[in-house]
Design a protein around this motif. Structure first.
Motif, mmCIF file in Angstrom:
data_model
loop_
_atom_site.group_PDB
_atom_site.id
_atom_site.type_symbol
_atom_site.label_atom_id
_atom_site.label_comp_id
_atom_site.label_asym_id
_atom_site.label_seq_id
_atom_site.Cartn_x
_atom_site.Cartn_y
_atom_site.Cartn_z
ATOM 1 N N ALA A 170 0.833 -1.207 0.000
ATOM 2 C CA ALA A 170 0.000 0.000 0.000
ATOM 3 C C ALA A 170 0.866 1.255 0.000
ATOM 4 O O ALA A 170 0.577 2.224 -0.710
ATOM 5 C CB ALA A 170 -0.940 -0.009 1.200
ATOM 6 N N THR A 171 1.932 1.243 0.777
ATOM 7 C CA THR A 171 2.840 2.387 0.825
ATOM 8 C C THR A 171 3.559 2.555 -0.507
ATOM 9 O O THR A 171 3.663 3.673 -1.035
ATOM 10 C CB THR A 171 3.860 2.209 1.970
ATOM 11 N N MET A 172 4.033 1.457 -1.056
ATOM 12 C CA MET A 172 4.736 1.513 -2.333
ATOM 13 C C MET A 172 3.819 2.061 -3.432
ATOM 14 O O MET A 172 4.204 2.951 -4.190
ATOM 15 C CB MET A 172 5.247 0.125 -2.719
ATOM 16 N N CYS A 173 2.612 1.548 -3.509
ATOM 17 C CA CYS A 173 1.671 2.005 -4.545
ATOM 18 C C CYS A 173 1.302 3.473 -4.356
ATOM 19 O O CYS A 173 1.254 4.226 -5.329
ATOM 20 C CB CYS A 173 0.413 1.146 -4.539
ATOM 21 N N SER A 174 1.050 3.879 -3.123
ATOM 22 C CA SER A 174 0.661 5.277 -2.902
ATOM 23 C C SER A 174 1.829 6.209 -3.237
ATOM 24 O O SER A 174 1.624 7.255 -3.864
ATOM 25 C CB SER A 174 0.149 5.506 -1.484
ATOM 26 N N ARG A 175 3.040 5.850 -2.870
ATOM 27 C CA ARG A 175 4.207 6.657 -3.223
ATOM 28 C C ARG A 175 4.343 6.782 -4.741
ATOM 29 O O ARG A 175 4.605 7.865 -5.272
ATOM 30 C CB ARG A 175 5.483 6.033 -2.667
ATOM 31 N N PHE A 176 4.159 5.666 -5.431
ATOM 32 C CA PHE A 176 4.282 5.647 -6.890
ATOM 33 C C PHE A 176 3.212 6.533 -7.539
ATOM 34 O O PHE A 176 3.518 7.360 -8.404
ATOM 35 C CB PHE A 176 4.153 4.210 -7.395
ATOM 36 N N ILE A 177 1.984 6.389 -7.104
ATOM 37 C CA ILE A 177 0.879 7.159 -7.693
ATOM 38 C C ILE A 177 1.045 8.648 -7.425
ATOM 39 O O ILE A 177 0.881 9.479 -8.328
ATOM 40 C CB ILE A 177 -0.479 6.639 -7.168
#
Length: 156
Positions: free
Chosen positions: A11-18
């Motif tokens: 979730a953290t990785m995806c939110s950072r990416f987005i």
């Protein structure tokens, strides 16, 4: 203490990416619920759907492809971008995918059915229906995501 339902890393990785890709805010523009920030939203959705990580990585590939197609595009809602890409990735990778009606509940009722339908149609159209994703693409993209946006990496 934060509850990511065991999905804090992804979730953290995806939110950072987005957020990096689309310069969108951490918060949803209209939904101000306590746990509605992008990483919590992603974790709650992933907890509810219990997908293999490849579906989530495929969703990130679609978002990357969208940004490549429209480099100047920015997002007012990372929640909207994530959910739309996940809906499409589910349909292209899973034989038994969720119906859009189910996504209303899965998205903690943040988006009504008509909006989910519209989001899906728009993203497919913006991507010119280029929805292909293969195993090698998934492997290399996941490694790159972890390298740059992983939870154990310094960010911002």
């Amino acid at each position: 203490m934060a509850n990511f339902y065991g999905f804090e890393r992804i979730a953290t990785m995806c939110s950072r990416f987005i957020i990096h890709l689309f310069q969108c805010p951490l918060e949803h523009p209209t939904d101000k619920r306590t746990r509605a920030t992008l990483p919590y939203f992603i974790a709650r959705v992933l907890h509810r759907v219990n997908f293999h990580s490849s579906v989530v990585v495929a969703a990130m590939i679609l978002l990357c492809r969208l940004k490549a197609q429209y480099p100047a595009v920015q997002g007012s809602s990372g929640h909207r971008l994530f959910l739309t890409a996940l809906v499409i990735a589910d349909k292209i990778l899973n034989d038994d995918s969720y119906e859009n009606e189910s996504w209303v509940t899965l998205s903690i009722r943040m988006f009504p059915l008509a909006e989910i339908n519209q989001m899906e149609q728009e993203m497919c159209s913006f991507l010119e229906w280029d929805l292909r994703v293969d195993g090698e693409m998934l492997r290399s993209f996941e490694a790159a995501l972890n390298e740059k946006f992983g939870i154990d990496r310094p960010y911002r």
